[in-house]
Write an enzyme that holds these catalytic residues in place. Structure first.
Site, PDB file in Angstrom:
ATOM      1  N   LYS A 140       0.839  -1.184   0.000  1.00  0.00           N
ATOM      2  CA  LYS A 140       0.000   0.000   0.000  1.00  0.00           C
ATOM      3  C   LYS A 140       0.885   1.249   0.000  1.00  0.00           C
ATOM      4  CE  LYS A 140      -4.469   1.295   1.878  1.00  0.00           C
ATOM      5  NZ  LYS A 140      -5.530   0.955   2.850  1.00  0.00           N
ATOM      6  N   ARG A 190     -26.057  -2.400   6.639  1.00  0.00           N
ATOM      7  CA  ARG A 190     -25.909  -3.833   6.384  1.00  0.00           C
ATOM      8  C   ARG A 190     -26.530  -4.672   7.503  1.00  0.00           C
ATOM      9  NH1 ARG A 190     -20.366  -5.445   3.907  1.00  0.00           N
ATOM     10  NH2 ARG A 190     -20.042  -3.840   2.339  1.00  0.00           N
ATOM     11  N   GLU A 222     -19.936  -5.966   9.808  1.00  0.00           N
ATOM     12  CA  GLU A 222     -20.871  -5.151  10.590  1.00  0.00           C
ATOM     13  C   GLU A 222     -22.020  -5.968  11.168  1.00  0.00           C
ATOM     14  OE1 GLU A 222     -18.762  -2.543   7.646  1.00  0.00           O
ATOM     15  OE2 GLU A 222     -19.855  -4.440   7.502  1.00  0.00           O
TER      16      GLU A 222
END
Length: 617
Positions: free
Chosen positions: A284, A396, A368
């Site tokens: 990254k 969600r 979640e």
């Protein structure tokens, strides 16, 4: 070679250029990304990490005929550059400008609109099944990060893909990082596979040596296939077969910056008749000193100085910071308080809690739904869980909010961050539905602070309550322009009375409503403002308001929002009612002032909507 990223046919270059020429192209793209994102802000580190991977995807696959789906979409900037949108990068994430996420309305090369994580593999499976039913012949590719890979829906999709042997190419972009530190057994598994380069090297050495043996080389190589499986078990353990045990051919780990090797493996997957997963190792922030050093900072960053990596600092305190510091202090006094995050612990302000109470801090990763049910188990056992999740991501978990929390009347506190309009991330990230989805749940208390002081007081008040509580607050500064409100003790605050009109301002909409009331008074309209801190239950005393008109203002959709609830509860009242909120459509990205004007939520729009009632104009 100098590339013109705006005018060159980059897709053709990807397909025809030599490897050294493509390496130059990748460096040019990196320079372009740093220059442009330094001015607009955006998701830089994730894009810098996948430049070569994105180029190789264009080299091997035929977009848009072949479908390429980028999970979440944080890493789609390179894809946008390669598919002819470099000219739009001066407007990246700006009002009416280029989106920071894949958008099919922007380009036929964006096969699927993403923004929330972990949906790419399921979507790819759907597209692949549609392809097969229609008798078509093209590839479907899902590019998903290792953080997103922890979500259960990914494995539901892989289970179907493997069982049905549907040709889907899944690329696991493994940089070992998400927004917060990756957690869980899957992260440990990937770490172990990453360390198995010795297996990969040994496999290629044996294959190469056998290929040079005359006559017997081929048969020996084929005969060793079973033995190679045993070697893989011995080197990386039985968990190394996680993917192949699902019936999916595994390739990797492969260096995400080796264009030649990566091209060959992608080509092999394209030619393979069944489902494949390519495990690509990336870094990254690759290629820019500051993003490599601080990849989390540069995951999503505002404008910055390219030489120093420094952003313009803000002296204002955020709602997230106040939330985290307050919860940490409360937990010091109350050892039953636990904090739960879903891969966004830093972003939601929970790092002080983690540092002070590590044993009571739980980051469940991008899961979640699990976070909410996990909280239910804790609450059922006598603890007070505080679940900090962005409004848009908590959507969600709607079923679990009802079935596992509210139905059992469990005392779980939801810290609903990024409520309302969030700005540059746009449609997929605005928190414009939370009042609606919380308000329809029986027994749910919904609170909305107007500033940081009120958030701190609400959180303390909520800990002492019973049953489920949601506290929803926006992104950014919590410093209001209004005078400090009186201490929150579970009720709303009358800022001023109005014989002609009373404006009920939900949470952070207070300042806009105060400005609108001032303009109305200057126009001869006696206007008052009430700070609506308690969204649900509806205050029964409002039925007796002595006013001609009530205007409700909220940064939530009108359907099912506070205004509709207020109107339904006061159908017999003597006053008229106007509801102002986000219209019944998805709102694109842009700066908050522009978006509020577009939605009619700024002071001028509230004033104009109200004055028309009195003047008829």
């Amino acid at each position: 070679m100098k590339y013109d990223l705006i005018n060159d046919d980059l897709i053709n270059i990807c397909k025809t250029a030599s490897v050294p020429e493509l390496e130059e192209l990748c460096e040019e793209i990196r320079r372009f990304l740093v220059e442009k994102v330094s001015k607009t802000g955006g998701h830089l580190a994730s894009n810098l990490g996948v430049v070569e991977l994105s180029v190789c995807l264009m080299r091997v696959f035929d977009s848009p005929r072949d479908r390429i789906i980028y999970d979440v979409g944080h890493q789609s900037y390179v894809h946008k550059i390669l598919t002819g949108r470099a000219a739009g990068f001066d407007t990246l994430r700006q009002y009416k400008g280029l989106s920071g996420f894949p958008k099919s309305r922007e380009s036929v090369h964006d096969a699927y609109d993403t923004g929330h994580s972990s949906t790419s593999v399921s979507a790819a499976y759907g597209m692949a099944v549609a392809r097969d039913i229609s008798g078509e012949d093209h590839n479907v590719v899902a590019v998903i990060g290792d953080g997103s890979f922890t979500n259960g829906v990914v494995f539901e999709a892989l289970n179907n893909i493997g069982a049905n042997q549907t040709k889907v190419i899944t690329i696991l972009n493994d940089n070992g990082m998400s927004i917060s530190r990756n957690v869980g057994a899957l992260s440990k598994y990937l770490n172990k596979v990453r360390s198995s380069q010795k297996y990969d090297q040994a496999k290629h050495s044996v294959k190469s040596a056998l290929g040079n043996v005359p006559v017997l080389g081929g048969p020996l190589s084929r005969g060793l296939r079973t033995s190679k499986q045993k070697i893989k078990y011995s080197v990386i353990g039985e968990e190394g077969h996680l993917i192949e045990d699902l019936g999916i051919k595994y390739f990797g780990p492969v260096d995400g910056y080796d264009i030649k090797n990566l091209t060959e493996i992608l080509q092999a997957a394209a030619e393979y008749s069944g489902p494949t997963l390519i495990h690509v190792l990336t870094t990254k922030g690759k290629g820019y000193e500051w993003s490599e050093k601080y990849p989390r900072k540069f995951h999503g960053i505002g404008p910055f100085d390219t030489q120093t990596g420094e952003t313009s600092s803000s002296s204002s305190v955020s709602y997230s910071k106040v939330f985290g510091e307050t919860l940490t202090a409360l937990a010091t006094r109350n050892d039953k308080i636990v904090a739960i995050a879903a891969a966004m612990g830093t972003a939601t302000g929970l790092m002080p809690f983690y540092e002070a109470h590590e044993e009571r801090y739980f980051d469940v990763g991008i899961a979640e739904e699990h976070a909410v049910v996990f909280a239910a188990g804790l609450a059922k056992s006598g603890y007070t869980p505080v679940v900090a999740i962005y409004s848009t991501f908590l959507q969600r978990s709607f079923d679990y909010l009802i079935q596992d929390i509210a139905l059992q009347k469990l005392h779980v506190i939801f810290a609903v961050d990024r409520a309302g309009l969030v700005g540059a991330d746009g449609e997929t990230h605005h928190g414009m539905f939370d009042i609606s989805y919380f308000s329809m749940i029986p027994g749910m208390t919904v609170l909305a602070p107007a500033d940081g002081y009120q958030l701190s007081e609400m959180l303390e008040f909520a800990v002492g309550m019973e049953g489920p509580v949601a506290i929803r607050y926006p992104r950014g500064s919590c410093e209001g322009k209004h005078l400090r409100l009186k201490r929150f003790r579970g009720s709303n605050s009358v800022i001023s009375d109005g014989r002609d009109v009373t404006i009920l301002a939900v949470g952070a909409m207070l300042d806009e409503c105060i400005l609108a009331a001032e303009k109305l008074r200057a126009s001869g309209i006696d206007a008052g403002v009430t700070n609506v801190a308690v969204v649900k239950p509806i205050d029964s005393s409002w039925a007796d308001l002595d006013t001609k008109l009530v205007v409700t203002v909220e940064d939530n959709v009108l359907r099912g929002g506070f205004g509709e609830g207020f109107t339904a509860a006061n159908t017999d009242a003597s006053y008229d009612i106007i509801n102002i909120g986000i219209p019944d459509r998805f709102i694109e990205h842009g700066d908050i002032p522009s978006l509020r004007r577009e939605c009619g939520l700024d002071a001028e729009s509230i004033y104009e909507r109200t004055i028309r009632y009195f003047t008829g104009k």
